[in-house]
Scaffold this motif. Sequence first.
Motif, PDB file in Angstrom:
ATOM      1  N   ASP A  75       0.828  -1.207   0.000  1.00 48.52           N
ATOM      2  CA  ASP A  75       0.000   0.000   0.000  1.00 48.52           C
ATOM      3  C   ASP A  75       0.861   1.256   0.000  1.00 48.52           C
ATOM      4  O   ASP A  75       0.490   2.272  -0.591  1.00 48.52           O
ATOM      5  N   ASP A  76       2.014   1.201   0.646  1.00 47.91           N
ATOM      6  CA  ASP A  76       2.861   2.380   0.811  1.00 47.91           C
ATOM      7  C   ASP A  76       3.714   2.691  -0.409  1.00 47.91           C
ATOM      8  O   ASP A  76       4.019   3.855  -0.684  1.00 47.91           O
ATOM      9  N   ILE A  77       4.140   1.658  -1.124  1.00 42.70           N
ATOM     10  CA  ILE A  77       5.091   1.837  -2.223  1.00 42.70           C
ATOM     11  C   ILE A  77       4.336   1.997  -3.542  1.00 42.70           C
ATOM     12  O   ILE A  77       3.469   1.181  -3.865  1.00 42.70           O
ATOM     13  N   PRO A  78       4.639   3.034  -4.330  1.00 46.27           N
ATOM     14  CA  PRO A  78       3.959   3.221  -5.621  1.00 46.27           C
ATOM     15  C   PRO A  78       4.229   2.046  -6.562  1.00 46.27           C
ATOM     16  O   PRO A  78       5.276   1.394  -6.494  1.00 46.27           O
ATOM     17  N   LEU A  79       3.285   1.809  -7.463  1.00 43.96           N
ATOM     18  CA  LEU A  79       3.487   0.744  -8.452  1.00 43.96           C
ATOM     19  C   LEU A  79       4.702   1.030  -9.328  1.00 43.96           C
ATOM     20  O   LEU A  79       5.362   0.111  -9.809  1.00 43.96           O
ATOM     21  N   GLN A  80       5.005   2.321  -9.544  1.00 48.50           N
ATOM     22  CA  GLN A  80       6.177   2.713 -10.322  1.00 48.50           C
ATOM     23  C   GLN A  80       7.020   3.669  -9.473  1.00 48.50           C
ATOM     24  O   GLN A  80       6.858   4.880  -9.528  1.00 48.50           O
ATOM     25  N   PRO A  81       7.925   3.156  -8.641  1.00 47.32           N
ATOM     26  CA  PRO A  81       8.734   4.013  -7.769  1.00 47.32           C
ATOM     27  C   PRO A  81       9.624   4.969  -8.562  1.00 47.32           C
ATOM     28  O   PRO A  81      10.036   4.670  -9.699  1.00 47.32           O
ATOM     29  N   SER A  98      13.237  -9.054   0.672  1.00 48.01           N
ATOM     30  CA  SER A  98      13.075  -9.435  -0.736  1.00 48.01           C
ATOM     31  C   SER A  98      11.698  -9.050  -1.253  1.00 48.01           C
ATOM     32  O   SER A  98      11.523  -8.722  -2.429  1.00 48.01           O
ATOM     33  N   LEU A  99      10.700  -9.070  -0.368  1.00 48.20           N
ATOM     34  CA  LEU A  99       9.363  -8.609  -0.738  1.00 48.20           C
ATOM     35  C   LEU A  99       9.379  -7.103  -0.999  1.00 48.20           C
ATOM     36  O   LEU A  99       8.811  -6.622  -1.981  1.00 48.20           O
ATOM     37  N   GLU A 100      10.069  -6.358  -0.132  1.00 48.67           N
ATOM     38  CA  GLU A 100      10.157  -4.909  -0.315  1.00 48.67           C
ATOM     39  C   GLU A 100      10.920  -4.564  -1.591  1.00 48.67           C
ATOM     40  O   GLU A 100      10.543  -3.649  -2.324  1.00 48.67           O
ATOM     41  N   ALA A 101      11.984  -5.302  -1.878  1.00 48.10           N
ATOM     42  CA  ALA A 101      12.741  -5.076  -3.105  1.00 48.10           C
ATOM     43  C   ALA A 101      11.876  -5.321  -4.338  1.00 48.10           C
ATOM     44  O   ALA A 101      11.967  -4.602  -5.336  1.00 48.10           O
ATOM     45  N   MET A 102      11.038  -6.337  -4.272  1.00 49.36           N
ATOM     46  CA  MET A 102      10.100  -6.613  -5.367  1.00 49.36           C
ATOM     47  C   MET A 102       9.143  -5.443  -5.558  1.00 49.36           C
ATOM     48  O   MET A 102       8.894  -4.999  -6.680  1.00 49.36           O
ATOM     49  N   LEU A 103       8.606  -4.917  -4.452  1.00 51.66           N
ATOM     50  CA  LEU A 103       7.676  -3.796  -4.528  1.00 51.66           C
ATOM     51  C   LEU A 103       8.372  -2.532  -5.029  1.00 51.66           C
ATOM     52  O   LEU A 103       7.747  -1.674  -5.653  1.00 51.66           O
ATOM     53  N   CYS A 104       9.685  -2.435  -4.777  1.00 51.07           N
ATOM     54  CA  CYS A 104      10.473  -1.309  -5.279  1.00 51.07           C
ATOM     55  C   CYS A 104      10.895  -1.493  -6.732  1.00 51.07           C
ATOM     56  O   CYS A 104      11.521  -0.604  -7.322  1.00 51.07           O
TER      57      CYS A 104
END
Length: 392
Positions: free
Chosen positions: A169-175, A287-293
């Motif tokens: 929810d916090d990280i944009p789809l396109q950082p 690794s989940l956060e890196a994926m979202l980034c």
Amino acid sequence: MSSVPLKIGVVAGEASGDVLAAGMIKQIRLQYPDAIIEGIAGPNMLQQGCRTLFDMEELSVMGLVEVLSRIRRLLHIRKSVFNHFKDNPPDVFIGVDAPDFNLPLEKKLKRLGIKTVHYVSPTVWAWRENRIYGIGEATNLVLSIFPFEKAVYDKHGFPCQFVGHTMADDIPLQPDQAKARQDLSSIEFTEDQKVLALLPGSRAGEVNMLLDIFLHSAAKVCDALGSLNVLIPAVNEVRKQQIEAKIQAFKQNEIPSESLVINVLLGQSRDVMIASDAILLASGTASLEAMLCKRPMLVAYRLKWFTHQMMKRLYKAKYFALPNVLADKLVVPELLQEQVNPDTISEYLVGMLSDPNSTVSDEFVPLHKMLKQDADKQAANAVLTLIGASNE
């Protein structure tokens, strides 16, 4: 319940649980601003007004061997927390991840008539599915962060609600990589220098196990590319000091190229990930956060020999890196045990950093959308509904 403050017990055992709990607490406070929330908290939870009985760092222990070496202290902490909540019963107790610590605590509190919630399902889908009966005995509700977990609980008839993940929810789809680099104002970025993020883990044991190998790998990448900007975010001041000591020893023993620039930052892991051209990291929530980034990554992990032998017999999932588990296919490379060495790691990373046309977003965006479920609000409402206190 409206005549007295709502009272909530919550225990998080590491950095990722601290983030999840803090988001949920923030949403609970929107409905109950005067709620009394206490337990074991990390820095994010403390910012939301949670009182901590012990330093969360004491629970951040990895591996069977490491846990056994500190078992007396961990048992003392758990007994103390139980006695506190026995004497001061909360309206609900929420254990956030850390199942080996939280589930026995939840079970004892539930027997006292206290409603219990476990936030983040243990990996029953990966090993020892029969653990689900113990989870059902200990909890009134499980909040799952991955969609496939609910089906396992439904099969056995135990209450489970999929809430998604707060980071999605916090990280944009396109950082925005340019903005992330701008926000890291203390770091000098140049167009001709690749940026590699190193995340060896949030626990002391993980850093001891992986950081030396990661640094040697970065040195090899630098030799291949001519220069390299390495960013290492530390989850707290204690970990920052540990990382800096490791880097100092590395520089004294190896005398790396002057073209290898290493910066250690306190926090800012998300900006570091987004700012990077590639990420080398320990398996886990990072690794989940890196994926979202939306960053190319190499996931690596090493375990103590005995722990690895046990896990080889118990672990049944095809993959261990969370992006691969979510996709049910190999979308990011993952290395384990002897594969985690500077030669193998550097070969992967040189390939990633030399490819300006990475298509990781094509794989990662659908997974991001799957987890984007307004998790903090869903988790808060599920907890409040369980105790008949939701105003939604």
